[in-house]
Enzyme design. Structure first.
Site, PDB file in Angstrom:
ATOM      1  CG  ASN A  94      22.490  67.421   8.321  1.00 27.41           C
ATOM      2  OD1 ASN A  94      23.022  66.335   8.196  1.00 27.41           O
ATOM      3  ND2 ASN A  94      21.354  67.585   8.996  1.00 27.41           N
ATOM      4  CD  GLU A 128      26.342  61.124   4.701  1.00 26.11           C
ATOM      5  OE1 GLU A 128      25.434  61.893   4.342  1.00 26.11           O
ATOM      6  OE2 GLU A 128      27.117  61.379   5.640  1.00 26.11           O
ATOM      7  CE1 TYR A 153      19.796  61.014   0.496  1.00 24.70           C
ATOM      8  CE2 TYR A 153      20.285  59.331   2.133  1.00 24.70           C
ATOM      9  CZ  TYR A 153      20.371  60.634   1.687  1.00 24.70           C
ATOM     10  OH  TYR A 153      21.031  61.566   2.446  1.00 24.70           O
ATOM     11  CG  ASP A 155      17.692  67.896  10.269  1.00 30.01           C
ATOM     12  OD1 ASP A 155      17.471  68.870   9.518  1.00 30.01           O
ATOM     13  OD2 ASP A 155      18.318  66.891   9.893  1.00 30.01           O
ATOM     14  CD  GLU A 176      21.267  64.624  11.822  1.00 27.44           C
ATOM     15  OE1 GLU A 176      21.835  63.760  12.499  1.00 27.44           O
ATOM     16  OE2 GLU A 176      21.055  64.521  10.598  1.00 27.44           O
ATOM     17  NE  ARG A 201      18.254  68.483   6.787  1.00 23.55           N
ATOM     18  CZ  ARG A 201      18.978  67.445   6.370  1.00 23.55           C
ATOM     19  NH1 ARG A 201      19.481  67.418   5.153  1.00 23.55           N
ATOM     20  NH2 ARG A 201      19.216  66.433   7.174  1.00 23.55           N
ATOM     21  CB  SER A 260      22.914  59.387   4.721  1.00 18.59           C
ATOM     22  OG  SER A 260      23.292  60.423   3.851  1.00 18.59           O
ATOM     23  N   GLY A 308      22.164  67.607   1.733  1.00 20.39           N
ATOM     24  CA  GLY A 308      21.906  67.157   0.366  1.00 20.39           C
ATOM     25  C   GLY A 308      21.606  68.342  -0.536  1.00 20.39           C
TER      26      GLY A 308
END
Length: 310
Positions: free
Chosen positions: A276, A14, A222, A262, A274, A260, A152, A280
């Site tokens: 994070n 990443e 991305y 999810d 998951e 974050r 990612s 990002g």
């Protein structure tokens, strides 16, 4: 004026994503309030100063000690997993984001599942596979194979037939010593951001939905093709269930700053995917979009994170 060290890069897949996040953070921090010092960790582990000069870890430590607060924006292993938080702890420096334990736990998708299950939050049925046990793994139905600690969507595969399983396990185990094999969950992909404000209160902005045809993989994330919808169109019951599950998971992992969380939203309710702890952070990433939908600008979000760390 507070001096802020923004760290980007890292020794993992990443790296480039992190560079984009760090550059965006450094550019958006209020120049009237902060003196920003950029530091980069190259893929080979070399630390560089804001002029691009190699300074090594000892040189980086000197720079960090001259700063009031550290803003680590290194996604993935050797960054998000608590590594940089540990460096800051040892140096006695305040830093943005989750601590050592929270970063390590959240980065480990298997450990995160155990925490969620203990809270009564559903996760996809799954099991661990190692290099030693991979040869004995048998495909019986569609599964998702992923590294236990990577981000990612690197090394993640949707395995719809038995012939594809060995390659999927190889891809996951190339990035980690353990892989997670999970049942496919049919549901809407919903992200929820949770922020601990400087005053200690939790703030959860409107959720975001990722509309995708199949697996939301690295290319979709991305490649500029992701379809993000925020606020996600949710009924009151679903919205509350997602908010409650996200906040409970954030607290149980002892997260700080912004994270974050999810989910898949199924007919039976939220299923945690998951967490994070260093999501990002370009202005167009999921988390800043969610806060923008709540009326908090990108610059204000970054200021809130720095003030929270201080």
């Amino acid at each position: 004026m507070k001096r802020v060290a923004v760290i980007g890069g890292g020794q993992n897949g990443e790296h480039d994503v992190s560079l984009a996040s760090a550059a965006s953070v450094a550019a958006a921090l209020d120049v009237t309030a902060y003196d920003v010092v950029a530091l980069t960790i190259e893929s080979n582990g070399t630390w560089r100063d804001r002029g691009g000069r190699p300074i090594g870890l000892s040189g980086a430590a000197c720079v960090l000690r001259s700063c009031d607060v550290v803003f680590p924006v290194v996604h993935g292993p050797r960054g998000e997993d608590g590594t940089l938080a540990a460096l800051c702890e040892l140096a006695g420096l305040p830093y943005v984001g989750s601590g050592v334990g929270a970063g390590a736990l959240a980065m480990d998708k298997w450990a995160t599942k155990l925490v969620a299950n203990a809270l009564g939050i559903a996760t996809a049925p799954g099991h661990l596979v190692t290099r030693a046990t991979a040869a004995h793994e048998r495909w019986t139905h569609p599964v998702v194979v992923k590294p236990v600690a990577a981000g990612s969507s690197l090394g993640v595969s949707l395995v719809a037939e038995s012939d594809a399983l060995p390659a999927a396990l190889d891809a996951a185990l190339a990035l980690d010593t353990r892989a997670l094999v999970e049942d496919v969950v049919l549901g809407r992909e919903i992200d929820v951001a949770v922020l601990r404000r400087a005053d200690g209160s939790l703030f959860v902005p409107p959720a975001l939905e990722i509309v995708t045809d199949g697996l939301f993989d690295h290319e979709q994330k991305y490649g500029g093709h992701a379809d993000f919808r925020v606020p996600a169109p949710l009924g009151g019951v679903d919205a509350k269930a997602l908010l409650d599950a996200a906040a409970a998971t954030y607290d149980a992992l002892s997260c700080s700053g912004v994270a974050r969380v999810d989910f898949f939203l199924t007919d039976d309710g939220p299923v945690l995917n998951e967490v994070n702890t260093v999501p990002g952070m370009t202005e167009h990433s999921q988390v800043p979009r969610m806060f923008a939908a709540a009326g908090m600008s990108y610059a204000d979000l970054l200021d809130e994170l720095v003030r929270g760390a201080l």
